[in-house]
Design a protein around this motif. Structure first.
Motif, PDB file in Angstrom:
ATOM      1  N   ILE A  64      34.402  60.243 108.923  1.00 43.16           N
ATOM      2  CA  ILE A  64      34.962  59.685 110.148  1.00 43.16           C
ATOM      3  C   ILE A  64      35.522  58.297 109.874  1.00 43.16           C
ATOM      4  CG2 ILE A  64      32.759  58.682 110.902  1.00 43.16           C
ATOM      5  CD1 ILE A  64      33.617  59.356 113.798  1.00 43.16           C
ATOM      6  N   LYS A  65      36.616  57.975 110.573  1.00 43.84           N
ATOM      7  CA  LYS A  65      37.208  56.639 110.456  1.00 43.84           C
ATOM      8  C   LYS A  65      37.800  56.247 111.806  1.00 43.84           C
ATOM      9  CE  LYS A  65      40.658  53.896 107.950  1.00 43.84           C
ATOM     10  NZ  LYS A  65      41.670  53.886 106.864  1.00 43.84           N
ATOM     11  N   GLU A  66      37.629  54.978 112.172  1.00 44.39           N
ATOM     12  CA  GLU A  66      38.204  54.479 113.418  1.00 44.39           C
ATOM     13  C   GLU A  66      39.622  53.985 113.172  1.00 44.39           C
ATOM     14  OE1 GLU A  66      37.309  51.316 117.075  1.00 44.39           O
ATOM     15  OE2 GLU A  66      35.879  51.538 115.405  1.00 44.39           O
ATOM     16  N   PHE A  67      40.549  54.422 114.021  1.00 40.48           N
ATOM     17  CA  PHE A  67      41.945  54.024 113.911  1.00 40.48           C
ATOM     18  C   PHE A  67      42.400  53.236 115.136  1.00 40.48           C
ATOM     19  CE2 PHE A  67      41.840  57.315 110.703  1.00 40.48           C
ATOM     20  CZ  PHE A  67      42.763  56.880 109.750  1.00 40.48           C
ATOM     21  N   THR A  68      41.478  52.596 115.815  1.00 40.71           N
ATOM     22  CA  THR A  68      41.846  51.787 116.966  1.00 40.71           C
ATOM     23  C   THR A  68      42.754  50.642 116.534  1.00 40.71           C
ATOM     24  OG1 THR A  68      39.710  52.304 117.989  1.00 40.71           O
ATOM     25  CG2 THR A  68      40.931  50.436 118.895  1.00 40.71           C
ATOM     26  N   LYS A  69      43.777  50.383 117.327  1.00 40.58           N
ATOM     27  CA  LYS A  69      44.717  49.317 116.997  1.00 40.58           C
ATOM     28  C   LYS A  69      43.999  47.988 116.853  1.00 40.58           C
ATOM     29  CE  LYS A  69      49.132  47.323 118.469  1.00 40.58           C
ATOM     30  NZ  LYS A  69      50.197  47.346 119.508  1.00 40.58           N
ATOM     31  N   GLY A  70      44.252  47.332 115.735  1.00 40.08           N
ATOM     32  CA  GLY A  70      43.633  46.040 115.474  1.00 40.08           C
ATOM     33  C   GLY A  70      42.289  46.120 114.785  1.00 40.08           C
ATOM     34  N   VAL A  71      41.774  47.332 114.560  1.00 33.65           N
ATOM     35  CA  VAL A  71      40.475  47.511 113.905  1.00 33.65           C
ATOM     36  C   VAL A  71      40.680  47.979 112.475  1.00 33.65           C
ATOM     37  CG1 VAL A  71      38.297  48.781 113.913  1.00 33.65           C
ATOM     38  CG2 VAL A  71      39.320  48.030 116.076  1.00 33.65           C
ATOM     39  N   ASP A  72      40.099  47.262 111.536  1.00 35.74           N
ATOM     40  CA  ASP A  72      40.176  47.633 110.123  1.00 35.74           C
ATOM     41  C   ASP A  72      38.856  48.287 109.734  1.00 35.74           C
ATOM     42  OD1 ASP A  72      40.879  47.927 107.486  1.00 35.74           O
ATOM     43  OD2 ASP A  72      40.468  45.826 106.936  1.00 35.74           O
ATOM     44  N   SER A  73      38.881  49.579 109.452  1.00 34.70           N
ATOM     45  CA  SER A  73      37.639  50.293 109.115  1.00 34.70           C
ATOM     46  C   SER A  73      37.850  51.194 107.917  1.00 34.70           C
ATOM     47  CB  SER A  73      37.150  51.125 110.310  1.00 34.70           C
ATOM     48  OG  SER A  73      38.064  52.179 110.580  1.00 34.70           O
ATOM     49  N   ASP A  74      36.767  51.701 107.385  1.00 32.24           N
ATOM     50  CA  ASP A  74      36.801  52.576 106.215  1.00 32.24           C
ATOM     51  C   ASP A  74      36.220  53.941 106.582  1.00 32.24           C
ATOM     52  OD1 ASP A  74      37.680  50.550 104.196  1.00 32.24           O
ATOM     53  OD2 ASP A  74      35.771  49.617 104.752  1.00 32.24           O
ATOM     54  N   TRP A  75      36.520  54.921 105.745  1.00 35.68           N
ATOM     55  CA  TRP A  75      35.940  56.244 105.933  1.00 35.68           C
ATOM     56  C   TRP A  75      34.445  56.183 105.624  1.00 35.68           C
ATOM     57  CZ3 TRP A  75      38.427  60.181 108.139  1.00 35.68           C
ATOM     58  CH2 TRP A  75      39.829  60.194 108.121  1.00 35.68           C
ATOM     59  N   THR A  76      33.663  56.760 106.503  1.00 39.82           N
ATOM     60  CA  THR A  76      32.227  56.885 106.266  1.00 39.82           C
ATOM     61  C   THR A  76      31.810  58.346 106.464  1.00 39.82           C
ATOM     62  OG1 THR A  76      31.743  56.327 108.582  1.00 39.82           O
ATOM     63  CG2 THR A  76      31.704  54.518 106.979  1.00 39.82           C
ATOM     64  N   VAL A  77      30.636  58.681 105.986  1.00 40.70           N
ATOM     65  CA  VAL A  77      30.114  60.048 106.058  1.00 40.70           C
ATOM     66  C   VAL A  77      29.070  60.121 107.159  1.00 40.70           C
ATOM     67  CG1 VAL A  77      29.017  61.918 104.768  1.00 40.70           C
ATOM     68  CG2 VAL A  77      30.478  60.276 103.578  1.00 40.70           C
ATOM     69  N   ASN A  78      29.231  61.090 108.078  1.00 41.64           N
ATOM     70  CA  ASN A  78      28.215  61.218 109.127  1.00 41.64           C
ATOM     71  C   ASN A  78      27.511  62.575 109.119  1.00 41.64           C
ATOM     72  OD1 ASN A  78      30.220  62.841 110.214  1.00 41.64           O
ATOM     73  ND2 ASN A  78      30.590  61.561 112.008  1.00 41.64           N
ATOM     74  N   VAL A  79      27.894  63.456 108.188  1.00 43.62           N
ATOM     75  CA  VAL A  79      27.160  64.709 107.972  1.00 43.62           C
ATOM     76  C   VAL A  79      27.112  64.991 106.478  1.00 43.62           C
ATOM     77  CG1 VAL A  79      27.223  67.227 108.206  1.00 43.62           C
ATOM     78  CG2 VAL A  79      27.620  65.801 110.214  1.00 43.62           C
ATOM     79  N   VAL A  80      25.921  65.300 105.982  1.00 43.89           N
ATOM     80  CA  VAL A  80      25.729  65.666 104.576  1.00 43.89           C
ATOM     81  C   VAL A  80      24.861  66.908 104.531  1.00 43.89           C
ATOM     82  CG1 VAL A  80      24.727  64.979 102.363  1.00 43.89           C
ATOM     83  CG2 VAL A  80      25.900  63.285 103.770  1.00 43.89           C
ATOM     84  N   ASN A  81      25.353  67.955 103.900  1.00 43.81           N
ATOM     85  CA  ASN A  81      24.550  69.174 103.764  1.00 43.81           C
ATOM     86  C   ASN A  81      24.869  69.873 102.454  1.00 43.81           C
ATOM     87  OD1 ASN A  81      22.435  70.224 105.157  1.00 43.81           O
ATOM     88  ND2 ASN A  81      23.628  71.329 106.669  1.00 43.81           N
ATOM     89  N   HIS A  82      23.827  70.282 101.740  1.00 44.32           N
ATOM     90  CA  HIS A  82      23.952  71.061 100.511  1.00 44.32           C
ATOM     91  C   HIS A  82      23.130  72.338 100.687  1.00 44.32           C
ATOM     92  CE1 HIS A  82      25.109  67.616  97.579  1.00 44.32           C
ATOM     93  NE2 HIS A  82      25.277  67.194  98.827  1.00 44.32           N
ATOM     94  N   PHE A  83      23.686  73.476 100.283  1.00 44.45           N
ATOM     95  CA  PHE A  83      22.896  74.698 100.295  1.00 44.45           C
ATOM     96  C   PHE A  83      23.418  75.646  99.240  1.00 44.45           C
ATOM     97  CE2 PHE A  83      26.402  75.378 103.207  1.00 44.45           C
ATOM     98  CZ  PHE A  83      26.809  76.678 102.995  1.00 44.45           C
ATOM     99  N   LYS A  84      22.559  76.585  98.847  1.00 47.70           N
ATOM    100  CA  LYS A  84      22.928  77.597  97.873  1.00 47.70           C
ATOM    101  C   LYS A  84      22.984  78.963  98.555  1.00 47.70           C
ATOM    102  CE  LYS A  84      21.240  75.700  93.499  1.00 47.70           C
ATOM    103  NZ  LYS A  84      20.408  76.007  92.316  1.00 47.70           N
ATOM    104  N   PRO A  85      24.046  79.729  98.335  1.00 46.69           N
ATOM    105  CA  PRO A  85      24.074  81.087  98.879  1.00 46.69           C
ATOM    106  C   PRO A  85      22.900  81.913  98.377  1.00 46.69           C
ATOM    107  CG  PRO A  85      26.267  80.446  98.186  1.00 46.69           C
ATOM    108  CD  PRO A  85      25.334  79.369  97.712  1.00 46.69           C
TER     109      PRO A  85
END
Length: 286
Positions: A259-280
């Protein structure tokens, strides 16, 4: 750009449609969500009206079971008697976060993603945004996050992973054995297939003075442990690697949401808000 503390980290062909889910989200606080399917930013809790349409199919060669209205997949392998005798029970690793298991792309979502990128994000949010470049950066982020989780160093992910997600990850990692944590580590060169499952845009109109805008991208990575070494040794990697028994336990799937905020005047970076690992192979039903 992804940021790991003070450093910067710049943020494959199977074609199977698993499902599509159309949603219209209306938030009681005035937030409007434009998306394809999954819940978006954790701070937005819209009421949702959805229509579920499912189609099944898998390149793994197993029989998929889809639960409820989520793309949650369990694989039923066709095993020989010898293989059945060696697998007496279902082996499941503790889940990192409560998130549906995403495996294959959806044709409808792929089209919507293209429209979202070329007709909304690039014209109105970021003219220089490139999905291929984002995917490369997402692979690097996967390597960084998985390495920290494998080492039990969740605190090192502050700034790259959302704080709420960090809390869930700390609790999950504490329940894992050393071997289970080690199995989380992913080298980006071991990724043999990846795709953006969903691209979503969110508007937060709760503030009268400004309209907050967010972009959220859910990525799916298919990983074959040891793929980098196979390539370096000049070994041929079978195209049907997902159905070969000798590779089954080496394959894992990772779902990461950025997720990243693109609001005008806001300088932000991509961050991770969901992490999941699984094996079939964890979902073999003997």
């Amino acid at each position: 750009m992804f940021v790991v503390q003070s450093g910067a980290v710049k943020l494959g062909q199977f074609s199977r449609s698993f499902s599509s889910f159309s949603r219209i989200a209306i938030s009681p606080s005035g937030k409007t969500v434009l998306s394809n399917n999954l819940p978006l930013c954790g701070t937005v809790s819209p009421r949702t009206v959805g229509v579920w349409r499912a189609s099944t199919g898998s390149a793994f060669g197993g029989l998929p079971i889809v639960n409820n209205s989520h793309n949650i997949v369990q694989m039923r392998w066709n095993s020989t008697d010898e293989q059945q005798s060696s697998r007496q029970r279902i082996r499941k690793r503790p889940m990192l976060m409560d998130f549906p298991h995403l495996v294959w792309p959806s044709v409808i979502k792929t089209v919507r993603n293209w429209i979202m990128v070329h007709f909304i994000i690039r014209p109105y949010f970021d003219r220089e945004f490139s999905l291929p470049d984002f995917i490369q950066g997402a692979k690097q982020a996967l390597q960084v996050v998985s390495s920290s989780l494998a080492g039990g160093e969740v605190k090192h992910l502050d700034g790259l992973v959302d704080r709420a997600a960090l809390t869930d990850l700390k609790q999950s990692i504490a329940k894992m054995s050393v071997a289970e944590r080690y199995d989380l580590q992913v080298e980006k060169e071991d990724i043999y297939f990846s795709f953006p499952y969903q691209v979503g845009v969110m508007f937060d109109e709760s503030d009268d003075d400004s309209q907050k805008r967010f972009v959220e991208i859910t990525m799916v990575f298919h990983v074959l442990r040891g793929l980098k070494g196979m390539i370096e040794r000049g070994e041929t990697v079978p195209l049907n690697v997902g159905v070969l028994p000798e590779f089954r336990d080496k394959i894992s799937i990772c779902n990461y949401r950025f997720i990243k905020e693109f609001t005008k005047g806001v300088d932000s970076d991509w961050t991770v808000n969901v992490v999941n690992h699984f094996k079939p192979s964890d979902y073999v039903d003997e």
